[in-house]
Write an enzyme that holds these catalytic residues in place. Sequence first.
Site, PDB file in Angstrom:
ATOM      1  N   ARG A 165      41.043  35.529  33.550  1.00 44.54           N
ATOM      2  CA  ARG A 165      41.629  36.820  33.972  1.00 44.54           C
ATOM      3  C   ARG A 165      41.398  37.913  32.921  1.00 44.54           C
ATOM      4  O   ARG A 165      42.272  38.729  32.643  1.00 44.54           O
ATOM      5  CB  ARG A 165      43.133  36.698  34.235  1.00 44.54           C
ATOM      6  CG  ARG A 165      43.523  35.739  35.298  1.00 44.54           C
ATOM      7  CD  ARG A 165      43.068  36.200  36.689  1.00 44.54           C
ATOM      8  NE  ARG A 165      43.460  35.197  37.649  1.00 44.54           N
ATOM      9  CZ  ARG A 165      42.735  34.094  37.894  1.00 44.54           C
ATOM     10  NH1 ARG A 165      41.577  33.891  37.289  1.00 44.54           N
ATOM     11  NH2 ARG A 165      43.157  33.210  38.772  1.00 44.54           N
ATOM     12  N   SER A 216      50.362  36.816  41.592  1.00 41.26           N
ATOM     13  CA  SER A 216      51.062  36.139  40.494  1.00 41.26           C
ATOM     14  C   SER A 216      51.459  37.137  39.401  1.00 41.26           C
ATOM     15  O   SER A 216      50.648  37.964  39.002  1.00 41.26           O
ATOM     16  CB  SER A 216      50.156  35.079  39.865  1.00 41.26           C
ATOM     17  OG  SER A 216      49.915  34.060  40.809  1.00 41.26           O
ATOM     18  N   GLU A 311      49.937  38.851  34.303  1.00 40.29           N
ATOM     19  CA  GLU A 311      48.682  39.198  34.989  1.00 40.29           C
ATOM     20  C   GLU A 311      48.800  40.630  35.489  1.00 40.29           C
ATOM     21  O   GLU A 311      47.832  41.381  35.504  1.00 40.29           O
ATOM     22  CB  GLU A 311      48.487  38.285  36.212  1.00 40.29           C
ATOM     23  CG  GLU A 311      47.486  37.192  35.987  1.00 40.29           C
ATOM     24  CD  GLU A 311      47.139  36.422  37.256  1.00 40.29           C
ATOM     25  OE1 GLU A 311      46.797  37.041  38.278  1.00 40.29           O
ATOM     26  OE2 GLU A 311      47.203  35.187  37.203  1.00 40.29           O
TER      27      GLU A 311
HETATM   28  C1  LIG Z   1      48.926  38.470  47.894  1.00 43.32           C
HETATM   29  C2  LIG Z   1      48.080  38.558  46.655  1.00 43.32           C
HETATM   30  C3  LIG Z   1      47.318  37.455  46.267  1.00 43.32           C
HETATM   31  C4  LIG Z   1      46.525  37.514  45.115  1.00 43.32           C
HETATM   32  N1  LIG Z   1      45.791  36.414  44.753  1.00 43.32           N
HETATM   33  C5  LIG Z   1      45.006  36.476  43.659  1.00 43.32           C
HETATM   34  C6  LIG Z   1      44.211  35.351  43.276  1.00 43.32           C
HETATM   35  O1  LIG Z   1      44.197  34.321  43.919  1.00 43.32           O
HETATM   36  N2  LIG Z   1      43.435  35.471  42.169  1.00 43.32           N
HETATM   37  C7  LIG Z   1      43.386  36.621  41.436  1.00 43.32           C
HETATM   38  O2  LIG Z   1      42.646  36.674  40.441  1.00 43.32           O
HETATM   39  N3  LIG Z   1      44.152  37.683  41.759  1.00 43.32           N
HETATM   40  C8  LIG Z   1      44.941  37.655  42.856  1.00 43.32           C
HETATM   41  N4  LIG Z   1      45.715  38.734  43.189  1.00 43.32           N
HETATM   42  C9  LIG Z   1      45.750  39.914  42.306  1.00 43.32           C
HETATM   43  C10 LIG Z   1      44.755  41.028  42.687  1.00 43.32           C
HETATM   44  O3  LIG Z   1      44.464  41.012  44.066  1.00 43.32           O
HETATM   45  C11 LIG Z   1      43.457  40.923  41.918  1.00 43.32           C
HETATM   46  O4  LIG Z   1      43.720  40.957  40.541  1.00 43.32           O
HETATM   47  C12 LIG Z   1      42.470  42.032  42.294  1.00 43.32           C
HETATM   48  O5  LIG Z   1      41.193  41.673  41.817  1.00 43.32           O
HETATM   49  C13 LIG Z   1      42.840  43.403  41.748  1.00 43.32           C
HETATM   50  O6  LIG Z   1      41.925  44.366  42.280  1.00 43.32           O
HETATM   51  P1  LIG Z   1      42.398  45.832  42.660  1.00 43.32           P
HETATM   52  O7  LIG Z   1      41.196  46.587  43.127  1.00 43.32           O
HETATM   53  O8  LIG Z   1      43.533  45.802  43.605  1.00 43.32           O
HETATM   54  O9  LIG Z   1      42.857  46.376  41.253  1.00 43.32           O
HETATM   55  P2  LIG Z   1      44.065  47.383  40.944  1.00 43.32           P
HETATM   56  O10 LIG Z   1      45.354  46.685  41.165  1.00 43.32           O
HETATM   57  O11 LIG Z   1      43.853  48.674  41.619  1.00 43.32           O
HETATM   58  O12 LIG Z   1      43.848  47.580  39.386  1.00 43.32           O
HETATM   59  C14 LIG Z   1      44.054  46.512  38.475  1.00 43.32           C
HETATM   60  C15 LIG Z   1      43.490  46.939  37.116  1.00 43.32           C
HETATM   61  O13 LIG Z   1      42.065  47.055  37.225  1.00 43.32           O
HETATM   62  C16 LIG Z   1      41.641  48.363  36.855  1.00 43.32           C
HETATM   63  N5  LIG Z   1      40.500  48.741  37.692  1.00 43.32           N
HETATM   64  C17 LIG Z   1      40.434  48.733  39.053  1.00 43.32           C
HETATM   65  N6  LIG Z   1      39.206  49.144  39.461  1.00 43.32           N
HETATM   66  C18 LIG Z   1      38.498  49.417  38.336  1.00 43.32           C
HETATM   67  C19 LIG Z   1      37.174  49.891  38.083  1.00 43.32           C
HETATM   68  N7  LIG Z   1      36.309  50.182  39.064  1.00 43.32           N
HETATM   69  N8  LIG Z   1      36.790  50.083  36.772  1.00 43.32           N
HETATM   70  C20 LIG Z   1      37.648  49.804  35.765  1.00 43.32           C
HETATM   71  N9  LIG Z   1      38.904  49.355  35.938  1.00 43.32           N
HETATM   72  C21 LIG Z   1      39.324  49.158  37.214  1.00 43.32           C
HETATM   73  C22 LIG Z   1      42.859  49.260  37.047  1.00 43.32           C
HETATM   74  O14 LIG Z   1      42.788  50.409  36.220  1.00 43.32           O
HETATM   75  C23 LIG Z   1      43.994  48.306  36.682  1.00 43.32           C
HETATM   76  O15 LIG Z   1      44.196  48.291  35.300  1.00 43.32           O
HETATM   77  C24 LIG Z   1      46.511  38.700  44.336  1.00 43.32           C
HETATM   78  C25 LIG Z   1      47.296  39.806  44.725  1.00 43.32           C
HETATM   79  C26 LIG Z   1      48.062  39.732  45.884  1.00 43.32           C
HETATM   80  C27 LIG Z   1      48.873  40.942  46.286  1.00 43.32           C
END
Ligand SMILES: Cc1cc2nc3c(=O)[nH]c(=O)nc-3n(C[C@H](O)[C@H](O)[C@H](O)COP(=O)(O)OP(=O)(O)OC[C@H]3O[C@@H](n4cnc5c(N)ncnc54)[C@H](O)[C@@H]3O)c2cc1C
Length: 317
Positions: A165, A216, A311
């Site tokens: 992560r 998580s 996380e």
């Molecule tokens: C129901 C549920 C289940 C999930 N299951 C998992 C799982 O199994 N495994 C897992 O790893 N995660 C899981 N997650 C967490 C999440 O979905 C992941 O971490 C996902 O990859 C985050 O992506 P996001 O675009 O939503 O990021 P955001 O939440 O929008 O941002 C997260 C971070 O990334 C940064 N960021 C986003 N885009 C960029 C970019 N283009 N450049 C630089 N920085 C950026 C943001 O500034 C922030 O700091 C889950 C979440 C939920 C709600």
Amino acid sequence: MDASIPSGMKQNVKLARYTTYKIGGPARYFVAAKSEQEIAEAVLWAGKEGVPYFILGGGSNILVSDKGFDGLVIKIKNLKFEIKNFIVEAEAGVDLPFLVAETISHGLKGIEWASGIPGTFGGAIRGNAGAFGGEIKDILVSCRFLDEKGNVRTFSNKECGFSYRNSIFKQHPDYVILSATLAFEEGDKETLKKFSKDTMSYRAARHPLEYGSCGSIFKAIDVNDIRISNFEHYPRFRTSIKADPFPVVPAACFIDEAGLKGYRIGGAMVSGKHPNFFVNYKRARAEDVLMLINVARHRLIDTFGVMTEEEVQYVGF
Ligand SMILES: Cc1cc2nc3c(=O)[nH]c(=O)nc-3n(C[C@H](O)[C@H](O)[C@H](O)COP(=O)(O)OP(=O)(O)OC[C@H]3O[C@@H](n4cnc5c(N)ncnc54)[C@H](O)[C@@H]3O)c2cc1C
């Protein structure tokens, strides 16, 4: 409207609707950037105006403060996506579930483990998203990003510094991921579809998807950081060890053993279905979730001598 604000930029935009938690106050400025150029222009504008900026993907891994974010939120919406044989080139704003479904429908094996992970491709790279034994790092060839000086650069997989992560992009919040190249293997379409469907069913049965959450809250705990006495007193910790991505015990086991299942503060609750999900069960404030996280962290230290690492990413605190 302030005259110095570029066209397309909005003010005082509520962030709750841009997060899976459905929590969070307003962004002072907000722009949806639909191309690399628009992303670069937004970053440049923030630098020129001396305004802090936050890069928003799908909002599925963040907790936004009730006060919101006193700066510019750049919502990443560049969506180019191309499949050439076994190579996929995708921009950061591409929806991860779309990327997973499209590659599976082309019989490409490599990211089917991500079925059911919300958010954008860029967000998944930044956090080296993973599940069921797979991680983004396993298929990423290279990643293009904007550095702190506004230059577009490319990192190889190795240069991305991936670990559990984690990536170099997490260490450098100024870096904005623009796009990346992934390499797949040939797979059987029907087998991949079945795997994806089963994974989603597994998640639906075990995760509290009926409530807002960020997935998580805590990372899993390295077995080397767990006292031997814990394994003696709680045999379940030993039977719960997972080798994903290295030997760990899920944080959910500790939270459950600490008796926190169903524990509530305000509108936030430790899920009874999956105790590492702290859900928004009833109009929760960010403050409620934050207090719940602090209660859990201290309970785990006091009860098991275990240190946890979040996380979830905090915004505007
Ligand atoms: C129901 C549920 C289940 C999930 N299951 C998992 C799982 O199994 N495994 C897992 O790893 N995660 C899981 N997650 C967490 C999440 O979905 C992941 O971490 C996902 O990859 C985050 O992506 P996001 O675009 O939503 O990021 P955001 O939440 O929008 O941002 C997260 C971070 O990334 C940064 N960021 C986003 N885009 C960029 C970019 N283009 N450049 C630089 N920085 C950026 C943001 O500034 C922030 O700091 C889950 C979440 C939920 C709600």
